[in-house]
Design a protein around this motif. Sequence first.
Motif, short mmCIF file in Angstrom:
data_model
loop_
_atom_site.label_atom_id
_atom_site.label_comp_id
_atom_site.label_asym_id
_atom_site.label_seq_id
_atom_site.Cartn_x
_atom_site.Cartn_y
_atom_site.Cartn_z
N THR A 2 24.92 33.80 -51.14
CA THR A 2 23.55 34.26 -50.84
C THR A 2 23.21 34.03 -49.35
O THR A 2 22.48 34.82 -48.75
N LEU B 101 24.80 33.46 -58.35
CA LEU B 101 25.45 33.59 -57.04
C LEU B 101 25.29 32.27 -56.29
O LEU B 101 24.20 31.69 -56.26
N GLU C 111 33.16 36.13 -55.74
CA GLU C 111 32.13 36.41 -54.73
C GLU C 111 32.73 37.02 -53.46
O GLU C 111 32.11 37.86 -52.82
#
Length: 199
Positions: free
Chosen positions: A99, A94, A70
Motif C-alpha cells: 500500500t 494488502l 503482491e
Amino acid sequence: MKKRVAILISGGGSNMEALVRDMDESHPAEPVLVLANNPNAGGLAKAEARGIPTACIDHRLYKGDRPAFEAALHSALEKAAPDIICLAGFMRILTPAFTSRWQGKMLNIHPSILPLFRGLHTHQRALEAGMAVHGCTVHEVTGELDGGPILGQAVIGVRAGDTPDDLAARILPMEHRLYPAVLKRFALGERGKLAHLGG
Ligand code: GRF
C-alpha cells in the motif's frame, strides 16, 4: 488528460460496474484495467464485455507467499500505469509494503460506517451491537486495515427484524452511488467528505 483508473475485484464486481458506468465521456477519469485475484471472479467477464483490459493474479498460485503475490500485483498495475486504484469488493489484505507504493492513489469501499466494524462480517456485527444506523465508507487505503482517511459515507437506518442480508441488500445500492461520486471528486482533486443519507 483523463486520470487512469485500475479497479481490483475478487467477485461479482457490482461496484466495479458502477464505477465504470459512471466514467463516461465527460468524466475526469477512465477505466484502464480490471484486475482480479480470482480467475472465477464474475466481474472479469463484465469488464471484458465493456472492452476494458483485464488481468488475473490468482493468489492461490502463490501458496501464502504474500510478498510474491503482491509483487505480481504491483507489476501488473505498473504496466497499466494507473493514477488511481479502486479496490472494489477486493477480498485480499494488502500489506503496508504494497500500500505504501500506491499511497495517496488507492481507494476502497467498506460496508460499514468506519471506524466502526473494520474487517469482515460487518452487517452481523452492526446488528449484534444494536446499531440504529449502518452503512458504507469510501476511504483512502493506508497500511492500516480499513483505516485510511474517510472520503465519503452513506448511512441507512436499521429496521426491526433486519438480517445481515437485509442490510447488505439496502447498502449495496448505496455503495453503487457513493463510490462513483467519491471517485469523480477524487479524480478532480477535491478532498471534501461526501455524506449520502439514505433510507
Ligand atoms: C460487497 O459485500 C460490498 O459490500 C463490498 O464488497 C462486496 C462485493 O462487492 N464492498 P462487488 O459486488 O464485488 O463490488
